[in-house]
Each structure stands twice: as structure tokens, then as C-alpha cells.
Design a protein around this motif. Sequence first.
Motif, mmCIF file in Angstrom:
data_model
loop_
_atom_site.group_PDB
_atom_site.id
_atom_site.type_symbol
_atom_site.label_atom_id
_atom_site.label_comp_id
_atom_site.label_asym_id
_atom_site.label_seq_id
_atom_site.Cartn_x
_atom_site.Cartn_y
_atom_site.Cartn_z
ATOM 1 N N ARG A 32 0.823 -1.202 0.000
ATOM 2 C CA ARG A 32 0.000 0.000 0.000
ATOM 3 C C ARG A 32 0.861 1.258 0.000
ATOM 4 N N SER A 33 0.316 2.313 -0.527
ATOM 5 C CA SER A 33 1.030 3.587 -0.548
ATOM 6 C C SER A 33 1.364 4.022 0.871
ATOM 7 N N GLY A 34 2.550 4.564 1.046
ATOM 8 C CA GLY A 34 2.976 5.043 2.356
ATOM 9 C C GLY A 34 3.393 3.966 3.325
ATOM 10 N N GLU A 35 3.416 2.716 2.885
ATOM 11 C CA GLU A 35 3.779 1.597 3.758
ATOM 12 C C GLU A 35 5.270 1.268 3.617
ATOM 13 N N ILE A 36 5.891 0.898 4.728
ATOM 14 C CA ILE A 36 7.254 0.363 4.692
ATOM 15 C C ILE A 36 7.162 -1.104 5.090
ATOM 16 N N LEU A 37 7.479 -1.957 4.142
ATOM 17 C CA LEU A 37 7.350 -3.399 4.321
ATOM 18 C C LEU A 37 8.739 -4.033 4.347
ATOM 19 N N GLY A 38 9.031 -4.791 5.390
ATOM 20 C CA GLY A 38 10.331 -5.446 5.516
ATOM 21 C C GLY A 38 10.262 -6.911 5.113
ATOM 22 N N LEU A 39 11.364 -7.404 4.529
ATOM 23 C CA LEU A 39 11.485 -8.806 4.156
ATOM 24 C C LEU A 39 12.725 -9.388 4.818
ATOM 25 N N ARG A 40 12.548 -10.514 5.509
ATOM 26 C CA ARG A 40 13.689 -11.197 6.090
ATOM 27 C C ARG A 40 13.592 -12.680 5.758
ATOM 28 N N ARG A 175 11.819 7.037 6.070
ATOM 29 C CA ARG A 175 10.748 7.670 6.846
ATOM 30 C C ARG A 175 10.222 8.914 6.132
ATOM 31 N N HIS A 176 11.127 9.673 5.537
ATOM 32 C CA HIS A 176 10.707 10.876 4.803
ATOM 33 C C HIS A 176 9.863 10.491 3.597
ATOM 34 N N LEU A 177 10.274 9.462 2.869
ATOM 35 C CA LEU A 177 9.525 9.039 1.689
ATOM 36 C C LEU A 177 8.122 8.566 2.061
ATOM 37 N N ARG A 178 7.995 7.994 3.246
ATOM 38 C CA ARG A 178 6.668 7.565 3.706
ATOM 39 C C ARG A 178 5.714 8.759 3.763
ATOM 40 N N THR A 179 6.208 9.922 4.180
ATOM 41 C CA THR A 179 5.348 11.103 4.272
ATOM 42 C C THR A 179 4.902 11.582 2.890
ATOM 43 N N LEU A 180 5.590 11.144 1.841
ATOM 44 C CA LEU A 180 5.232 11.504 0.467
ATOM 45 C C LEU A 180 4.372 10.426 -0.182
ATOM 46 N N ASP A 181 3.918 9.457 0.620
ATOM 47 C CA ASP A 181 3.072 8.354 0.163
ATOM 48 C C ASP A 181 3.820 7.351 -0.700
ATOM 49 N N CYS A 182 5.128 7.366 -0.625
ATOM 50 C CA CYS A 182 5.922 6.350 -1.324
ATOM 51 C C CYS A 182 5.907 5.068 -0.500
ATOM 52 N N ALA A 183 5.633 3.948 -1.155
ATOM 53 C CA ALA A 183 5.720 2.639 -0.505
ATOM 54 C C ALA A 183 7.141 2.107 -0.659
ATOM 55 N N THR A 184 7.644 1.463 0.384
ATOM 56 C CA THR A 184 8.988 0.889 0.346
ATOM 57 C C THR A 184 8.942 -0.568 0.773
ATOM 58 N N VAL A 185 9.632 -1.403 0.013
ATOM 59 C CA VAL A 185 9.818 -2.797 0.393
ATOM 60 C C VAL A 185 11.319 -3.031 0.439
ATOM 61 N N PHE A 186 11.824 -3.478 1.602
ATOM 62 C CA PHE A 186 13.265 -3.695 1.637
ATOM 63 C C PHE A 186 13.676 -4.909 2.447
ATOM 64 N N ILE A 187 14.773 -5.481 1.972
ATOM 65 C CA ILE A 187 15.372 -6.671 2.559
ATOM 66 C C ILE A 187 16.500 -6.230 3.472
ATOM 67 N N SER A 188 16.591 -6.849 4.641
ATOM 68 C CA SER A 188 17.702 -6.547 5.545
ATOM 69 C C SER A 188 17.992 -7.743 6.438
ATOM 70 N N HIS A 189 19.288 -7.937 6.677
ATOM 71 C CA HIS A 189 19.731 -8.925 7.655
ATOM 72 C C HIS A 189 20.289 -8.249 8.907
ATOM 73 N N GLN A 190 20.297 -6.922 8.919
ATOM 74 C CA GLN A 190 20.885 -6.190 10.025
ATOM 75 C C GLN A 190 19.972 -6.262 11.252
#
Length: 219
Positions: A32-40, A175-190
Motif C-alpha cells: 500500500r502507498s505510504g507503507e514500509i514493508l520489511g522482508l527477512r 521515513r521521509h519518503l513515507r510522508t510523500l506516500d511512497c511505498a517501500t519494500v526492503f530486505i535486511s539482515h541487520q
Amino acid sequence: MCTHTPILILEEVERHFGGPDTGVGPVSLTVRSGEILGLRGSNGAGKSTLLKLMGGVLTPQSGSCRRCVELEGRVGYVPQEIALYDTLTGLENLRFWGRVYGLPGKAIRPRSQWLLERMELTHKARAPVGTYSGGMRRRLHLATALMRTPRLLLLDEPTVGADPRSAQLILDLLRHLRTLDCATVFISHQAGELEQVCDCILTLERGRLLTSGGEGDGG
């Protein structure tokens, strides 16, 4: 949970390489727009393949991947492998990608300057990228994908090998991009990284989603 408009819907998507235990699927999820979705998930779980399916880099062998019309030309994909020109300066790299994305010349300069400032790279703007530290390269790598403001940003290990300050700058930009309604999906092992910024964290194992949850602080 995020209640913004769905912009990407995967339904029973599958993509395999030589056998049912390699690749991804079936996977169903909604971004969804404005969502930050993590993949592990462990190495070989299919995370990078799933990201490529979301971005259209790969096409599914079965199932459907539906993107809203707003995503046309507005998907940013940042692979783990850094794609920068070492002999060019940071500014020249950004200008190059601005031209690749078809930005008008009058928009490239201010966008480049804003990204350099945001990533704390202004002092290295005119230095060859070959002189950059690993963290600086990670920051610039992300900045190149943001020359064209995305509606969906796909990141494969964007902070791997980065110093703590570089990693924090990258997360702050998400976090800033979320305020612009950008959705982000990212992979991290950190450790703890996804929990800092994600609205939802998904775990992938052997190409299938196991869990949905682990919401971050949303901050």
C-alpha cells in the motif's frame, strides 16, 4: 496497520528456477502507498527474486502481479550490487541517472543537490566515487534511484557494509519518503533494522511467506 491505497497486488505468484524448491511461490501479498514493508529470511529463501517480481525485473510463471497506473515509470529498484561509475563524481553519477530517467535539465540540478545534502555527501559531490567509503557509496547508490521520485521503492540490503551513520541516514530517508506516500519494500539482515521503520515485517522461507507482523514503531 497501514490503511492507504493498494498499489501493488501479488496473487499466487510463482517463479522457479529448475525445480519447486528454488525461486518463489506461491506468494500473495498487497503493498500500500505510504507503507514500509520489511522482508527477512535466510540466504536462498527467495527474497531477491520476490523483489524483482515486484519491480517487473522478472515476470511470474503463474499467478498475477497487478500494479496501479500510478506506478508507471515510478518504481525505484536498488539491487544489492552497487551500480555506480567510479571514475565519475558523485554529482556526475546523479546527473547521469537523472538523464536516464528522462528528467528535464532544469530539474536535475536541484534534485541532485537536495539528495547530496540529504545523504550528507555535499562535501564529496565533486570527488570521484572511487574515493568514497563503503557507506558513502551505499548512500549515493540509493540517491541515484531517487533522482526520479518513486511511488514504490524496492531495496535489496541497502545498508549492507555501511557504517552506522550511513545506515541511519538511509533509514531516515525511508521515513521521509513515507510522508510523500511512497511505498517501500526492503530486505535486511541487520539486527533490529527492520523493526525501526517497518509497518509490517514478512519472513520468507523456501520461497513462501511464513509470517506477517512484527510491526515497527512507524516512526
